[in-house]
Design an enzyme around this catalytic site. Sequence first.
Site, PDB file in Angstrom:
ATOM      1  N   SER A  66       0.833  -1.323  -0.056  1.00 52.28           N
ATOM      2  CA  SER A  66       0.220  -0.082  -0.071  1.00 52.28           C
ATOM      3  C   SER A  66       0.762   1.278   0.064  1.00 52.28           C
ATOM      4  O   SER A  66       1.952   1.279   0.550  1.00 52.28           O
ATOM      5  CB  SER A  66      -0.839   0.072   1.263  1.00 52.28           C
ATOM      6  OG  SER A  66      -1.529   1.238   1.361  1.00 52.28           O
ATOM      7  N   ASN A 121      -0.444   8.594  -7.621  1.00 50.66           N
ATOM      8  CA  ASN A 121      -1.711   8.184  -8.468  1.00 50.66           C
ATOM      9  C   ASN A 121      -2.559   7.218  -7.691  1.00 50.66           C
ATOM     10  O   ASN A 121      -3.718   7.463  -8.133  1.00 50.66           O
ATOM     11  CB  ASN A 121      -1.400   7.564 -10.031  1.00 50.66           C
ATOM     12  CG  ASN A 121      -2.612   7.051 -10.580  1.00 50.66           C
ATOM     13  OD1 ASN A 121      -3.174   7.750 -11.387  1.00 50.66           O
ATOM     14  ND2 ASN A 121      -2.683   5.775 -10.475  1.00 50.66           N
ATOM     15  N   TYR A 171     -12.901  12.832  -0.017  1.00 51.30           N
ATOM     16  CA  TYR A 171     -11.948  12.941  -1.277  1.00 51.30           C
ATOM     17  C   TYR A 171     -11.680  14.401  -1.609  1.00 51.30           C
ATOM     18  O   TYR A 171     -10.365  14.705  -1.926  1.00 51.30           O
ATOM     19  CB  TYR A 171     -12.977  12.410  -2.230  1.00 51.30           C
ATOM     20  CG  TYR A 171     -12.107  12.154  -3.614  1.00 51.30           C
ATOM     21  CD1 TYR A 171     -11.171  10.873  -3.749  1.00 51.30           C
ATOM     22  CD2 TYR A 171     -12.483  12.806  -4.501  1.00 51.30           C
ATOM     23  CE1 TYR A 171     -10.669  10.679  -4.799  1.00 51.30           C
ATOM     24  CE2 TYR A 171     -12.131  12.605  -6.082  1.00 51.30           C
ATOM     25  CZ  TYR A 171     -10.986  11.602  -6.028  1.00 51.30           C
ATOM     26  OH  TYR A 171     -10.364  11.304  -7.373  1.00 51.30           O
ATOM     27  N   LYS A 193      -7.712  15.635  -1.655  1.00 52.62           N
ATOM     28  CA  LYS A 193      -7.071  15.716  -3.062  1.00 52.62           C
ATOM     29  C   LYS A 193      -6.622  17.509  -3.003  1.00 52.62           C
ATOM     30  O   LYS A 193      -5.571  17.507  -3.838  1.00 52.62           O
ATOM     31  CB  LYS A 193      -8.213  15.828  -4.186  1.00 52.62           C
ATOM     32  CG  LYS A 193      -8.351  14.147  -4.389  1.00 52.62           C
ATOM     33  CD  LYS A 193      -7.113  13.478  -4.976  1.00 52.62           C
ATOM     34  CE  LYS A 193      -7.397  12.544  -5.721  1.00 52.62           C
ATOM     35  NZ  LYS A 193      -6.049  11.584  -5.992  1.00 52.62           N
ATOM     36  N   ALA A 247     -10.905  10.881 -16.372  1.00 50.84           N
ATOM     37  CA  ALA A 247     -10.653   9.725 -17.312  1.00 50.84           C
ATOM     38  C   ALA A 247     -11.814   8.699 -17.036  1.00 50.84           C
ATOM     39  O   ALA A 247     -12.320   8.382 -15.899  1.00 50.84           O
ATOM     40  CB  ALA A 247      -9.265   9.064 -17.191  1.00 50.84           C
ATOM     41  N   SER A 254     -12.541   5.073 -15.917  1.00 51.46           N
ATOM     42  CA  SER A 254     -11.929   4.060 -15.370  1.00 51.46           C
ATOM     43  C   SER A 254     -13.043   3.453 -14.359  1.00 51.46           C
ATOM     44  O   SER A 254     -14.089   3.798 -14.254  1.00 51.46           O
ATOM     45  CB  SER A 254     -10.914   4.658 -14.283  1.00 51.46           C
ATOM     46  OG  SER A 254     -11.389   5.434 -13.259  1.00 51.46           O
ATOM     47  N   ARG A 255     -12.374   2.500 -13.527  1.00 50.94           N
ATOM     48  CA  ARG A 255     -13.458   1.719 -12.694  1.00 50.94           C
ATOM     49  C   ARG A 255     -13.934   2.708 -11.568  1.00 50.94           C
ATOM     50  O   ARG A 255     -15.038   2.529 -11.082  1.00 50.94           O
ATOM     51  CB  ARG A 255     -12.724   0.695 -12.068  1.00 50.94           C
ATOM     52  CG  ARG A 255     -11.503   0.945 -11.301  1.00 50.94           C
ATOM     53  CD  ARG A 255     -10.907  -0.266 -10.738  1.00 50.94           C
ATOM     54  NE  ARG A 255     -10.178  -0.197  -9.653  1.00 50.94           N
ATOM     55  CZ  ARG A 255      -9.845  -0.974  -8.523  1.00 50.94           C
ATOM     56  NH1 ARG A 255     -10.253  -2.109  -8.822  1.00 50.94           N
ATOM     57  NH2 ARG A 255      -9.102  -0.519  -7.582  1.00 50.94           N
TER      58      ARG A 255
HETATM   59  P1  NAI Z   1      -8.632   3.077 -10.717  1.00 51.67           P
HETATM   60  O1  NAI Z   1      -9.455   2.586  -9.593  1.00 51.67           O
HETATM   61  O2  NAI Z   1      -8.746   2.405 -12.154  1.00 51.67           O
HETATM   62  O3  NAI Z   1      -6.989   2.955 -10.511  1.00 51.67           O
HETATM   63  C1  NAI Z   1      -6.476   3.393  -9.127  1.00 51.67           C
HETATM   64  C2  NAI Z   1      -5.501   2.183  -8.605  1.00 51.67           C
HETATM   65  O4  NAI Z   1      -5.169   2.449  -7.257  1.00 51.67           O
HETATM   66  C3  NAI Z   1      -6.235   0.746  -8.635  1.00 51.67           C
HETATM   67  O5  NAI Z   1      -5.767   0.055  -9.213  1.00 51.67           O
HETATM   68  C4  NAI Z   1      -6.231   0.504  -6.896  1.00 51.67           C
HETATM   69  O6  NAI Z   1      -5.958  -0.870  -6.987  1.00 51.67           O
HETATM   70  C5  NAI Z   1      -4.705   1.146  -6.605  1.00 51.67           C
HETATM   71  N1  NAI Z   1      -4.795   1.698  -5.306  1.00 51.67           N
HETATM   72  C6  NAI Z   1      -5.773   1.851  -4.493  1.00 51.67           C
HETATM   73  N2  NAI Z   1      -5.504   1.875  -3.400  1.00 51.67           N
HETATM   74  C7  NAI Z   1      -4.232   1.606  -3.194  1.00 51.67           C
HETATM   75  C8  NAI Z   1      -3.171   1.773  -2.237  1.00 51.67           C
HETATM   76  N3  NAI Z   1      -3.357   1.900  -0.984  1.00 51.67           N
HETATM   77  N4  NAI Z   1      -1.968   1.423  -2.409  1.00 51.67           N
HETATM   78  C9  NAI Z   1      -1.471   1.209  -3.760  1.00 51.67           C
HETATM   79  N5  NAI Z   1      -2.472   1.202  -4.569  1.00 51.67           N
HETATM   80  C10 NAI Z   1      -3.813   1.242  -4.382  1.00 51.67           C
HETATM   81  O7  NAI Z   1      -8.810   4.591 -10.633  1.00 51.67           O
HETATM   82  P2  NAI Z   1      -8.433   5.949 -11.641  1.00 51.67           P
HETATM   83  O8  NAI Z   1      -9.427   6.535 -12.281  1.00 51.67           O
HETATM   84  O9  NAI Z   1      -7.342   5.439 -12.657  1.00 51.67           O
HETATM   85  O10 NAI Z   1      -7.801   6.915 -10.451  1.00 51.67           O
HETATM   86  C11 NAI Z   1      -6.363   7.188 -10.422  1.00 51.67           C
HETATM   87  C12 NAI Z   1      -6.112   8.505  -9.686  1.00 51.67           C
HETATM   88  O11 NAI Z   1      -6.807   9.520 -10.387  1.00 51.67           O
HETATM   89  C13 NAI Z   1      -6.640   8.396  -8.479  1.00 51.67           C
HETATM   90  O12 NAI Z   1      -5.911   9.192  -7.473  1.00 51.67           O
HETATM   91  C14 NAI Z   1      -8.086   9.097  -8.545  1.00 51.67           C
HETATM   92  O13 NAI Z   1      -8.521   9.951  -7.311  1.00 51.67           O
HETATM   93  C15 NAI Z   1      -7.486  10.284  -9.662  1.00 51.67           C
HETATM   94  N6  NAI Z   1      -8.536  10.847 -10.362  1.00 51.67           N
HETATM   95  C16 NAI Z   1      -9.438  10.214 -11.194  1.00 51.67           C
HETATM   96  C17 NAI Z   1     -10.422  10.750 -11.869  1.00 51.67           C
HETATM   97  C18 NAI Z   1     -11.053  10.150 -12.956  1.00 51.67           C
HETATM   98  O14 NAI Z   1     -11.932  10.754 -13.821  1.00 51.67           O
HETATM   99  N7  NAI Z   1     -11.051   8.732 -13.408  1.00 51.67           N
HETATM  100  C19 NAI Z   1     -10.791  12.054 -11.483  1.00 51.67           C
HETATM  101  C20 NAI Z   1     -10.125  12.608 -10.811  1.00 51.67           C
HETATM  102  C21 NAI Z   1      -8.983  11.860  -9.946  1.00 51.67           C
END
Ligand code: NAI
Length: 305
Positions: A73, A97, A162, A166, A194, A196-197
């Site tokens: 983590s 990220n 969040y 953030k 983006a 994503s899940r």
């Molecule tokens: P996602 O859920 O596809 O990917 C996030 C990854 O972080 C997952 O693979 C998860 O297993 C990993 N993760 C979670 N907790 C963890 C931990 N404690 N240690 C290591 N890995 C961990 O989500 P996404 O959308 O790709 O998000 C990436 C980043 O972008 C996040 O910080 C999210 O808050 C941010 N974000 C995304 C947005 C979007 O539109 N997708 C909008 C604004 C921010």
Amino acid sequence: MSLRFDDRVVIVTGAGNGLGRSHALEFARRGAKVIVNDLGGGVAGAGASTSVAQGVVDEIRRAGGDAVANTDSVEEGDKIVQTAMDAYGRIDVVVNNAGILRDSSFAKMTDEDWDLIYRVHLLGSFKVTRAAWPHMRAANYGRIVMTTSVAGIYGNFGQANYAAAKLGLHGLAQTLAIEGGSKNILCNTLAPTASSRLTATVLPPEVLEALKPEYVSPVAILLGHETCPVTGKLFEVGGGWVAQTRWEQTQGVFFKDDYCAEDLVNMWDQITSFENSRHAAKVTESKSGIEERLGRKLELAPQKT
Ligand code: NAI
């Protein structure tokens, strides 16, 4: 000019899915050695799986790239950094990220909702970055990217936990930009949108298709590159749109003598008018109005410890 990362070592946290995976693949394609970190848990932070990070490492290796997996983590940032040091002996870039969501209206928000989000986003980014910091300082080189969100910049219903974490990340980034500047450590913040899940349930399918994570990664690449042209800055990115966001300050009003709340009511339009607004980028610039009043510079003693 092509932006290459040969001999550079890049940590991407949360690189098993979504944006992190896309960043990791792109860094690797450009020659970087990548630490693919991912705990492999669910969207709300539950569970763990080692196969998620390894899957992206396998993808990178199949394409001829170099990567190692780490499944700790981000709360244990020192272990992630240790993986990089053990595998490659250096760290050039950290892309913070990893992220989860625990949405709830503020009225219903539990301590656990608050703590979990704080720990993964803000504490996790702190832990990884602080562990990398001495290596970057010693190398006189570092590039750090924080991942914030429009929810943090503007607020969003159901995301008090969040949004707070953030926006905290951008506060952290702005200060690291100041503290890292003399050591060639640059730190900027990315606010992505983006598919994503995390967004699969809140955005309609046709919008998700237009918001591929691959449309965000070029900004992570530039901010992670040795030619990165900025530090301490914030960028909103999604669907191929890339923009910089900054603070804006009104000219403000000076009350010559003591003033009371009623004076504020009388002057409210002027206090809040953004005509001839200012865009302070430093504490000292933001205080320029007070300096005018004092008739001299407000020196803030640098805290060096
Ligand atoms: P996602 O859920 O596809 O990917 C996030 C990854 O972080 C997952 O693979 C998860 O297993 C990993 N993760 C979670 N907790 C963890 C931990 N404690 N240690 C290591 N890995 C961990 O989500 P996404 O959308 O790709 O998000 C990436 C980043 O972008 C996040 O910080 C999210 O808050 C941010 N974000 C995304 C947005 C979007 O539109 N997708 C909008 C604004 C921010």
